[in-house]
Design a protein around this motif. Structure first.
Motif, short mmCIF file in Angstrom:
data_model
loop_
_atom_site.label_atom_id
_atom_site.label_comp_id
_atom_site.label_asym_id
_atom_site.label_seq_id
_atom_site.Cartn_x
_atom_site.Cartn_y
_atom_site.Cartn_z
N THR A 309 0.82 -1.21 0.00
CA THR A 309 0.00 0.00 0.00
C THR A 309 0.86 1.26 0.00
O THR A 309 1.98 1.28 0.52
CB THR A 309 -0.95 0.01 1.20
N ARG A 310 0.28 2.30 -0.54
CA ARG A 310 0.95 3.59 -0.68
C ARG A 310 0.74 4.38 0.61
O ARG A 310 -0.02 5.36 0.67
CB ARG A 310 0.39 4.33 -1.89
N VAL A 311 1.43 3.96 1.67
CA VAL A 311 1.28 4.60 2.98
C VAL A 311 2.65 4.79 3.62
O VAL A 311 3.56 3.98 3.42
CB VAL A 311 0.38 3.75 3.93
N GLY A 312 2.79 5.86 4.42
CA GLY A 312 3.99 6.07 5.21
C GLY A 312 5.27 5.99 4.40
O GLY A 312 5.42 6.60 3.34
N GLY A 313 6.22 5.18 4.90
CA GLY A 313 7.51 5.06 4.26
C GLY A 313 7.59 3.99 3.18
O GLY A 313 8.64 3.82 2.55
N ILE A 314 6.50 3.24 2.95
CA ILE A 314 6.55 2.14 1.97
C ILE A 314 6.95 2.62 0.57
O ILE A 314 7.76 1.95 -0.08
CB ILE A 314 5.23 1.36 1.96
N PRO A 315 6.44 3.75 0.08
CA PRO A 315 6.85 4.18 -1.27
C PRO A 315 8.34 4.49 -1.40
O PRO A 315 8.84 4.58 -2.53
CB PRO A 315 6.00 5.45 -1.50
N GLU A 316 9.04 4.67 -0.28
CA GLU A 316 10.50 4.84 -0.35
C GLU A 316 11.20 3.50 -0.57
O GLU A 316 12.37 3.48 -0.97
CB GLU A 316 11.01 5.47 0.95
N ILE A 317 10.51 2.42 -0.31
CA ILE A 317 11.10 1.09 -0.43
C ILE A 317 10.65 0.41 -1.72
O ILE A 317 11.48 -0.07 -2.50
CB ILE A 317 10.71 0.22 0.78
N VAL A 318 9.35 0.38 -1.93
CA VAL A 318 8.78 -0.28 -3.11
C VAL A 318 8.62 0.76 -4.23
O VAL A 318 7.87 1.72 -4.09
CB VAL A 318 7.42 -0.90 -2.78
#
Length: 379
Positions: A309-318
């Motif tokens: 999901t596009r939440v918090g810090g996840i978009p920096e990883i995925v």
């Protein structure tokens, strides 16, 4: 005069398995030992035998501090921390998973700790938007945190939230990503399938997390129903435990999906147990604002594509469309569509997995990121 060269790390967690925290603690201790320093690792509970053996290295002391994360709500924890500071006399104190505002910076000062740090690992609630706190709250927080040498944030998202809130002075906030031990070999996927009676021909869709609504478990169950309606040759595996376990298991059974879903419970070493190597796709469909999402980095080191999901810090990883797909939280239809897309295109899944491994090597290498922390320490 300080009697020894020690770093005391206080983790307000129960070390029940060999996961991100335990791998970090081990790598930190090993690097400190090579530089002639000792490492004191403090946890809220006694590690199980295998977990303790994993972290026990030359120069390591393991201490237990119940309720270490409850400084403001349980002042009695100050006594045990003070006793450990007196016993070990560390040059550096680093708090993990504790309250953002508390007594420890001044306690460290009282015991002549030369440098003291706090890492913000905290995920924010669903829908959280960082805003400045009231002026008086910022003033109190900055006073209490004044003796801090620095604050470490595990993602740019968390760094921005720390600064925006006014809890910490911007110049003292450093972003250092969590990392994964790239030298560890994943376990045998065949043995994992055999243990849980998952046929070889079935594709595995995996999520490793607490079994709680914040991790999007209800959404994953709904996504599984959509995926299975399109492709019965899929098996969903959920690794972990939590307060929602019985409720969600019952929900799966009522939907007639029981023979397509495996609940492993908490595993002491998911990587070593072959969880990731057996998976075809790894999910993290969280609802809350993840601070980092260690599972994503672990999956990437194993060359697995992600649906997250596009939440918090996840978009920096995925990286959306590169190492996996990002979807909106609470949208099982979007998650299901991306899972089906990857299942129908194995070449794309392999390509994304390979890209993920490369990104993990470049940005989430535990050895490199711990070295960055030691440089911040001045060790």
């Amino acid at each position: 005069m300080l009697s020894s060269r020690k770093v005391m790390s206080v983790f307000a967690v129960d070390p029940r398995r060999i996961g991100g925290v335990e791998m970090f603690a081990r790598e930190l201790s090993m690097q400190l030992h090579r530089l002639g320093w000792e490492s004191v690792l403090c946890f809220e509970a006694e590690p199980p035998g295998e977990v303790r053996r994993f972290m026990e290295q030359p120069g390591v002391s393991i201490e237990i501090v119940p309720h270490a994360g409850s400084w403001r709500h349980d002042p009695s924890v100050i006594g045990p921390i003070a006793r450990l500071l007196g016993k070990h006399r560390p040059e550096i104190l680093h708090m993990h998973f504790t309250d953002a505002v508390g007594a420890f910076p001044w306690l460290a000062r009282l015991y002549s700790v030369r440098r003291n740090y706090l890492t913000d690992h905290n995920s924010r609630p669903e829908g959280f938007i960082a805003r400045p706190l009231a002026l008086w709250k910022r003033a109190v927080a900055q006073f209490l945190n004044w003796p801090l040498t620095g604050t470490v944030a595990v993602s740019d998202y968390n760094a921005a939230a720390c600064i925006k809130s006014g809890l910490f002075v911007q110049r003292r906030v450093t972003r250092i990503y969590n990392g994964v031990d790239l030298t560890r070999q994943p376990g045998d996927p065949t043995a994992f399938r055999r243990k849980y009676r998952i046929p070889e021909g079935k594709a595995i869709v995996l999520q490793v997390s607490w079994i709680i609504p914040e991790k999007g478990i209800p959404d994953l169950i709904d996504a599984a129903a959509l995926v299975l309606a399109a492709n019965q040759n899929v098996h969903f595996v959920l690794v972990g435990d939590g307060a929602g376990m019985e409720e969600y298991r019952a929900r799966v059974e009522q939907a007639g999906m029981g023979h397509h879903v495996t609940w492993t419970g908490l595993l002491d070493d998911p990587l070593g147990n072959g969880v990731y190597s057996a998976a075809d796709i790894v999910c993290q469909v969280s609802r809350w604002q993840e601070a980092f999402g260690w599972v994503n980095a672990e999956a990437m080191t194993c060359g697995k594509p992600l649906v997250a999901t596009r939440v918090g810090g996840i978009p920096e990883i995925v990286q959306d469309g590169v190492t996996g797909y990002l979807v909106a939280p609470r949208r099982p239809d979007e998650a299901a569509a991306r899972i089906i897309q990857l299942l129908n295109n194995p070449a794309l899944a392999r390509q994304m997995g390979a890209a993920g491994r490369q990104v993990a090597e470049e940005r989430f290498n535990l050895r490199t990121n711990v070295l960055e922390l030691l440089k911040l320490y001045g060790v």
